[in-house]
Motif scaffolding. Structure first.
Motif, short mmCIF file in Angstrom:
data_model
loop_
_atom_site.label_atom_id
_atom_site.label_comp_id
_atom_site.label_asym_id
_atom_site.label_seq_id
_atom_site.Cartn_x
_atom_site.Cartn_y
_atom_site.Cartn_z
N ALA A 1 0.82 -1.11 -0.06
CA ALA A 1 0.11 0.02 -0.02
C ALA A 1 1.00 1.28 0.02
CB ALA A 1 -0.91 -0.21 1.28
N VAL A 2 2.30 1.15 0.65
CA VAL A 2 2.98 2.20 0.56
C VAL A 2 3.88 2.18 -0.47
CG1 VAL A 2 4.97 3.19 1.90
CG2 VAL A 2 2.71 2.48 3.01
N GLY A 3 4.31 1.07 -0.96
CA GLY A 3 5.23 1.00 -2.04
C GLY A 3 4.83 1.14 -3.43
N ILE B 1 11.62 2.67 4.80
CA ILE B 1 12.46 1.88 3.77
C ILE B 1 11.83 1.43 2.60
CG2 ILE B 1 14.23 -0.12 3.91
CD1 ILE B 1 14.75 0.47 6.75
N PHE B 2 10.74 0.68 2.56
CA PHE B 2 10.27 0.29 1.46
C PHE B 2 9.72 1.22 0.49
CE2 PHE B 2 6.92 -2.14 -0.81
CZ PHE B 2 7.46 -3.39 -0.85
N ALA B 3 9.31 2.12 0.73
CA ALA B 3 9.01 3.23 -0.10
C ALA B 3 10.26 3.75 -0.91
CB ALA B 3 8.43 4.47 0.82
N PHE B 4 11.42 3.97 -0.03
CA PHE B 4 12.65 4.54 -0.54
C PHE B 4 12.98 3.74 -1.84
CE2 PHE B 4 17.08 4.32 -1.06
CZ PHE B 4 17.50 5.70 -1.24
N ARG C 1 7.24 0.04 12.59
CA ARG C 1 6.46 0.05 11.53
C ARG C 1 6.76 1.26 10.41
NH1 ARG C 1 0.37 -1.18 12.92
NH2 ARG C 1 1.72 -3.24 12.97
N GLY C 2 6.80 2.37 11.17
CA GLY C 2 7.31 3.62 10.41
C GLY C 2 8.69 3.38 9.77
N GLY D 1 10.26 9.42 4.28
CA GLY D 1 10.74 7.96 4.88
C GLY D 1 11.65 7.95 6.07
N VAL D 2 12.33 9.03 6.36
CA VAL D 2 13.08 9.04 7.57
C VAL D 2 12.02 9.76 8.64
CG1 VAL D 2 15.07 10.28 8.54
CG2 VAL D 2 15.41 9.21 6.30
N ALA D 3 11.30 10.69 8.13
CA ALA D 3 10.34 11.23 9.23
C ALA D 3 9.59 10.07 9.80
CB ALA D 3 9.73 12.49 8.56
N ALA D 4 9.24 9.04 8.93
CA ALA D 4 8.13 7.93 9.44
C ALA D 4 8.67 7.22 10.78
CB ALA D 4 7.81 7.06 8.40
N ARG D 5 10.03 7.36 10.82
CA ARG D 5 10.61 6.45 12.05
C ARG D 5 10.09 6.94 13.28
NH1 ARG D 5 16.97 6.76 9.58
NH2 ARG D 5 16.31 5.81 7.47
#
Length: 492
Positions: free
Chosen positions: A70-72, A115-118, A109-110, A100-104
């Motif tokens: 869903a993200v990728g 990482i998957f999106a990047f 899970r974030g 992607g980094v802010a999601a951490r």
């Protein structure tokens, strides 16, 4: 690396499972009649699903795995649509880096989703995928994730039998805005990737994405300037050795399918087996695998591997400049936060152990021991730059080693104390209360140094009603001694 303990053969099992999952995903995509590029993306999606999803329970891991496509897929579609629009593509790539980094901030899970999106955007650049290739890639990604999920949760759920220890987050939680580590790192990573993108494109208009990928991965699981610089150095070392292996192994193969598939499987195993222990070795296997995949795609030659090294150096330089100039976090600040968290865990563990031994069934020191061990894992990551053999700061290195040894001793004594407190036959002794008070006073002097205060006096020794009491007193005595030994290195 090879002699490191592997309780329950957990790393071995996870690595073997990764080979099964990634191989099955690539085979399933190929069996469905999709092209080689789709098989590569399907295998990559499976590898990421098995490598990045690190939630504490299998149920949460399953939810995170289900969210990956869903993200990728939207990111993959964006990269494909903008493939021939350089300015739009570059701006979108940097936006994906930042988000992607802010999601951490949302934990494991974030981190996994970011990482998957990047990597979906990165994969589109690796395969030079445009709108025409998007339909088959959009089928391959969920197929690869689904096969990986089937292997992980159906065929071989290692986590159900041997739960993973709680992972230390890259940095202690901060406040709002730029005080939040994930937000600060998002700006740093975006700046590093912007530098890598610009310089990488000046060097090569086709393979610039390796510089961006290097800058991105250097920021994963780092929190301070020192950690990031050491990670960059190790990235270059791993890349150099991987390129040397590629020249010796991948180039002569000329993309022969059968031996290449066997070597890619070996690389997948090596990535998973060495990742918890050695970043350089993990990068070695990643670099060799990339060379083998280039061979399968028919574009591998020695000049391409040399270009890969140059792009890696650019990415590492970008990461170094970003952490030095953009909202820097010093190694001292990061280690200080972890040490304070560890000491607070020691304080709470001693207090709850005393209450439990005094007869309070609601008091339980075990969770505080788990918090202490998680804090020590974070501290080891943070303090690694000071302990590195190439560190020129010899005095700081000696003090850092002294702090780490003392805190490891604290953890041993805390574990023993918690085990004794759980003994239902253990009974109360007034000396335990005084000893726990001295431990708490020692922690207070370390975390908020003030004028020395008188420690609680030790009551006169009397007969111990239970042997566990004497052992608890011994643990508390050694705990107090370890805390006392921390005073000089911490204040220095």
């Amino acid at each position: 690396m090879f002699a490191a303990p592997d309780p329950g053969l957990r790393r071995l099992r996870i690595s073997a499972r990764a080979v099964l999952g990634v191989g099955s995903a690539a085979a399933a995509v190929a069996w469905a009649g999709l092209p080689l590029s789709a098989a590569v993306v399907g295998g990559l999606a499976a590898l990421l699903a098995l490598f990045t999803v690190a939630d504490p329970t299998p149920r949460r891991q399953a939810v995170t795995t289900a969210l990956l496509p869903a993200v990728g897929l939207p990111v993959l579609a964006l990269a494909a649509v903008l493939h021939r629009v350089p300015l739009g593509r570059d701006a979108a790539f940097l936006a994906v880096v930042f988000c992607g980094v802010a999601a951490r901030r949302w934990g494991p899970r974030g981190n996994a989703l970011g990482i998957f999106a990047f990597m979906m955007f990165f994969a589109a650049q690796f395969l030079e995928a445009g709108p025409r290739e998007l339909p088959v890639l959009a089928v391959a990604v969920p197929m690869g994730v689904a096969v990986a999920a089937f292997v992980r949760f159906g065929v071989w759920c290692v986590e159900r039998r041997t739960p993973a220890p709680p992972a230390a987050v890259p940095a202690p939680p901060g406040g709002r805005g730029l005080a939040r580590p994930a937000t600060r790192q998002a700006f740093q990573a975006a700046a590093a990737c912007a530098f890598a993108l610009a310089v990488g494109q000046a060097l090569s208009g086709e393979r610039w994405y390796w510089a961006v990928g290097t800058a991105w991965w250097i920021f994963v699981n780092t929190a301070s300037r020192g950690e990031t610089l050491v990670r960059g150095f190790r990235r270059v070392v791993g890349t150099v050795s991987g390129i040397a292996a590629g020249l010796a192994v991948a180039v002569p193969l000329h993309g022969a399918p059968a031996p290449t598939a066997v070597l890619v499987a070996a690389c997948v195993f090596g990535i998973f087996y060495t990742a918890p222990l050695s970043y350089s070795w993990m990068v070695f296997f990643v670099t060799l695998m990339a060379g083998l995949l280039y061979g399968l795609l028919g574009v591998l030659h020695p000049g391409l591997l040399a270009l890969r090294l140059e792009q890696t150096a650019i990415g590492a330089a970008g990461a170094g400049l970003a952490v030095a100039l953009v909202l820097p976090v010093t190694t001292h600040a990061a280690t200080d936060a972890w040490i304070r968290r560890a000491l607070e865990s020691v304080r709470h563990c001693a207090a709850d152990a005393a209450r439990r031994l005094a007869g309070d069934p609601a008091a339980d020191p075990a969770p505080h021991v788990a918090e202490l061990e998680a804090a020590l894992r974070g501290l080891r990551m943070s303090i690694a730059p000071l302990l590195h053999p190439l560190s020129p700061l010899r005095a700081r290195r000696a003090r850092a080693r002294q702090v780490m040894l003392a805190l490891d001793d604290c953890a041993r004594q805390a574990r023993g104390l918690a085990a004794l407190a759980a003994d239902p036959a253990a009974s109360h002794d007034v000396r335990l209360t005084a000893a726990c008070a001295r431990v708490e006073a020692a922690v207070s002097r370390l975390t908020a140094p003030v004028a020395p205060s008188a420690a609680a006096p030790a009551p006169a020794a009397g007969p111990s009603p239970h042997p566990a009491t004497d052992r608890a007193l011994a643990h508390l005595h050694d705990l107090e001694a370890a805390l006392t030994g921390l005073a000089d290195p911490l204040r220095a």
